[in-house]
Each structure stands twice: as C-alpha cells, then as structure tokens.
Design an enzyme around this catalytic site. Sequence first.
Site, short mmCIF file in Angstrom:
data_model
loop_
_atom_site.label_atom_id
_atom_site.label_comp_id
_atom_site.label_asym_id
_atom_site.label_seq_id
_atom_site.Cartn_x
_atom_site.Cartn_y
_atom_site.Cartn_z
N ASN A 142 11.06 4.01 -7.14
CA ASN A 142 11.42 2.61 -7.24
C ASN A 142 12.03 2.31 -8.60
O ASN A 142 11.66 2.91 -9.60
CB ASN A 142 10.22 1.69 -6.96
CG ASN A 142 9.43 1.36 -8.21
OD1 ASN A 142 9.80 0.47 -8.99
ND2 ASN A 142 8.34 2.09 -8.42
N GLY A 195 12.71 -2.73 -11.93
CA GLY A 195 13.14 -3.26 -13.23
C GLY A 195 12.29 -4.42 -13.71
O GLY A 195 12.78 -5.35 -14.34
N ASN A 207 1.01 -3.10 -19.60
CA ASN A 207 1.91 -2.07 -19.07
C ASN A 207 2.83 -1.64 -20.21
O ASN A 207 3.87 -2.25 -20.43
CB ASN A 207 2.70 -2.65 -17.89
CG ASN A 207 3.77 -1.69 -17.41
OD1 ASN A 207 3.81 -0.53 -17.80
ND2 ASN A 207 4.66 -2.19 -16.56
N CYS A 261 7.10 0.62 -20.88
CA CYS A 261 8.43 -0.01 -20.89
C CYS A 261 9.07 0.22 -22.27
O CYS A 261 8.37 0.49 -23.25
CB CYS A 261 8.33 -1.50 -20.56
SG CYS A 261 6.90 -2.32 -21.22
N ILE A 311 -2.48 6.61 -13.53
CA ILE A 311 -1.22 6.70 -14.26
C ILE A 311 -0.19 5.72 -13.70
O ILE A 311 -0.31 5.28 -12.56
CB ILE A 311 -0.61 8.14 -14.15
CG1 ILE A 311 -0.41 8.54 -12.70
CG2 ILE A 311 -1.42 9.13 -14.89
CD1 ILE A 311 0.32 9.86 -12.47
N GLY A 364 -1.04 7.88 -5.89
CA GLY A 364 -1.06 8.62 -4.63
C GLY A 364 -2.30 8.45 -3.79
O GLY A 364 -2.52 9.21 -2.85
N THR A 383 1.40 2.42 -3.66
CA THR A 383 2.39 2.63 -2.60
C THR A 383 1.80 2.47 -1.20
O THR A 383 2.47 1.94 -0.30
CB THR A 383 3.00 4.04 -2.78
OG1 THR A 383 3.53 4.13 -4.11
CG2 THR A 383 4.11 4.31 -1.79
C1 LIG Z 1 7.33 -0.91 -6.09
C2 LIG Z 1 6.43 -0.63 -7.26
C3 LIG Z 1 6.36 -1.56 -8.30
C4 LIG Z 1 5.54 -1.33 -9.40
N1 LIG Z 1 5.48 -2.26 -10.41
C5 LIG Z 1 4.64 -2.05 -11.46
C6 LIG Z 1 4.51 -3.03 -12.48
O1 LIG Z 1 5.11 -4.11 -12.44
N2 LIG Z 1 3.69 -2.74 -13.52
C7 LIG Z 1 2.96 -1.58 -13.59
O2 LIG Z 1 2.23 -1.38 -14.57
N3 LIG Z 1 3.05 -0.64 -12.62
C8 LIG Z 1 3.87 -0.86 -11.57
N4 LIG Z 1 3.93 0.08 -10.56
C9 LIG Z 1 3.12 1.32 -10.67
C10 LIG Z 1 1.84 1.23 -9.84
O3 LIG Z 1 1.00 0.20 -10.29
C11 LIG Z 1 1.06 2.57 -9.89
O4 LIG Z 1 0.66 2.83 -11.21
C12 LIG Z 1 1.88 3.75 -9.39
O5 LIG Z 1 2.73 3.38 -8.33
C13 LIG Z 1 1.00 4.92 -8.92
O6 LIG Z 1 0.18 4.56 -7.83
P1 LIG Z 1 0.59 4.83 -6.27
O7 LIG Z 1 1.03 6.25 -6.20
O8 LIG Z 1 -0.65 4.53 -5.50
O9 LIG Z 1 1.70 3.89 -5.97
C14 LIG Z 1 4.75 -0.14 -9.46
C15 LIG Z 1 4.81 0.77 -8.40
C16 LIG Z 1 5.63 0.54 -7.31
C17 LIG Z 1 5.67 1.55 -6.21
#
Ligand SMILES: Cc1cc2nc3c(=O)[nH]c(=O)nc-3n(C[C@H](O)[C@H](O)[C@H](O)COP(=O)(O)O)c2cc1C
Length: 323
Positions: free
Chosen positions: A76, A79, A134, A137, A198, A252, A274
């Site tokens: 993804n 932004g 977060n 960035c 992470i 994950g 996700t």
């Molecule tokens: C579409 C999307 C948007 C995300 N937006 C943020 C965000 O705004 N701030 C943040 O700290 N992490 C963001 N993440 C990261 C997730 O919080 C998470 O750390 C990461 O996706 C790993 O977990 P997962 O594999 O279960 O998705 C985003 C992840 C996805 C997929």
Amino acid sequence: MARVSEARRTLSVDLEGLVLPTPVLGASGTFGSGMEMGELIDLRRVGGIITKSVTLKPVKGMPTPRMAETASGMLNAIGLQNPGIQGFMKKDLPFIARLGVPVIVSIAGKTVDEFIEVAQIVAGLPGVAAIEANISCPNVQSRNQVFACYPDQAGEVIGAVSRLSRLPVFAKLTPDVTDIVEVAEACVRAGAHGLSLINTLLGMAIDVATQRPRLGGATGGLSGPAIKPVAVRAVYQVARAFPEVPILGMGGITKAEDAAEFILAGAWAVAVGTANFYNPRATIEIAEGLGEILAGKGLRSPAELRGRMAHAAQVAEPAYRGG
Ligand SMILES: Cc1cc2nc3c(=O)[nH]c(=O)nc-3n(C[C@H](O)[C@H](O)[C@H](O)COP(=O)(O)O)c2cc1C
C-alpha cells in the site's frame, strides 16, 4: 496440566496500566477510528482500536493506485491520507469519546515540532487511552530520513512526545533497519511506555505488461502474512532485550495461532491489520480463538503465555541469519 475454571480465565491484559479487554486490537490505518467497522461488528468485543495516523494538517495522500496484491501480502501507498487533527476532532472524536473501548490515537509528523503539536492536542482529548507515534515517516528537516531508521531521531521524537503527555506513548517501529533493538532502546530510554512492532516493510511491484510500478507512489509498504516471520523475529529480539516494556505485536496476523505465536515471542498484545480488509470480524474471532488456545494449555490469561517460547536449540547471538 492444571485445569482452570472458565470463571478464572480472562482475555484481559494489563500493559503496565493500560488495560485492554482482549489482547487483539485493530491496527492503525486498517480500522479507521472504528466508525465504519462499527456498522459491521460489535466494537465492544474488540481489544482496542489504533486509529489511522493523524497529522497536524490534512494530507491528500498518494496518487492511485494505492494498493496492490502480492504473494501472501499486500502493498500500500496511501501516503498517510488523513483529515488533519482538526478534522479528526470534528469527525472522529465524538464517536471515539463514547465508544467504551480503549482507543490509541496514532500520530505522525514531518518534523519533531509537528509531532509535538499533534501530541499536545491529542493528550488533552477525552476518550483517548494512549498515543502511538508512527515514526516510520520521513523527517523533512533531516534529508527525509525516516525517524524510525535512526536511533537518535527516533529517541528525539519519542522523548518530546512522552515528556508532554500524561498518556502512555507507544513508539511504532519499522523493520527496515539493521538492528531494531538499537532503535527500540533509544525509544525506551527516551521514555516510551511501550513499543509497537512492526510497521510495513518497504516494497515494490512492477506490472510487466505496462512496465509501470503497480503503485502510484512507485514504492509502498508490504503487509500481510508475507511479513509475519519478520515481525515475530522483531518482537522476539526486542522482548528479550526489554522484557519489562509492553510490546504490541503486529504483521501478518490472520488467525488465533498467529496471535499466540507473537505472544510466545514476547508480545503483550497484538494488532490485526490487513486481515480486517477481507474479514471485518478478524479481531473478534482471533481473540475468541486465543481464548481456546489458552484453555487448551490450561492457562488463565494471555500474560501466562507471554514469552514462553521453549528453546529447542541453542539461541544464536547475534541472530542466526540462515545459510
Ligand atoms: C492500508 C494500510 C494503511 C496503513 N496505515 C498506517 C498508518 O496510518 N499508520 C501506521 O502506523 N501504520 C499503518 N499501517 C501499518 C499497519 O498498522 C501494520 O503495522 C502493518 O500493516 C502490519 O500488519 P498487517 O500485516 O496485519 O497488516 C497501514 C497498513 C495498511 C495495510
């Protein structure tokens, strides 16, 4: 195996003062502020919500396409699109304030000062249980270096935010570093209450037919099952170094066994990202399944499972890299 009556078993976890009804939260950016999710699921059964990262001013985000499917994962490049802290207060805060579920507000910024300004506002808001910073960035005042990739920059942000806030502050770390323990240490020394790990891994996919990147932003963050072993390793390394620091593990997680794996590695609670996109009930189902796993092991709470990975082989120091 000791039998534990249902009455004595709890899914609740205490993150050094931040008490969650279950150890399974919605991860930042995948749960909004819970408003849309609340139309699909009973939010009172969720362990907590980590909101989409909010910045001082509204952010429009990246050009489309913003998501691309990959093998066992997703890229993804949103932004950090968000309405800014004022928009958040207008739209999301009234909902959050009466939710009755722990809400952790994720904040982001391009400078240390922006983090401070947003944190100051968030720290005074009703219904906020904690802040997640977060720091994955870019720092515009330091050649766009990602804060979380440099221990000194990570520590500077976390120190500033922790000092001004009465709320617990979790530092969200990126795995895209040589030594995540070093960055974790800088955050802990700076005053982080806990660590979230992470965030996504930096990735890229190219469409061979069009010869274009699959994402409008060219590169993006990789999430989903593909990153789980990296996340479990990161949690394991950091938890061994700081067993007293609450860790929110994520990356994950799609089922209860995944959550248990993170807890065995040392996570105090977990977040699901996700998986929410294709199963809005994931956080609830994973918590239920975790309860069954605990029951099967005769354990009373997730805390009793934490860090209890049995070492079958000698643990390599530094971490063994294969080959
Ligand atoms: C579409 C999307 C948007 C995300 N937006 C943020 C965000 O705004 N701030 C943040 O700290 N992490 C963001 N993440 C990261 C997730 O919080 C998470 O750390 C990461 O996706 C790993 O977990 P997962 O594999 O279960 O998705 C985003 C992840 C996805 C997929």
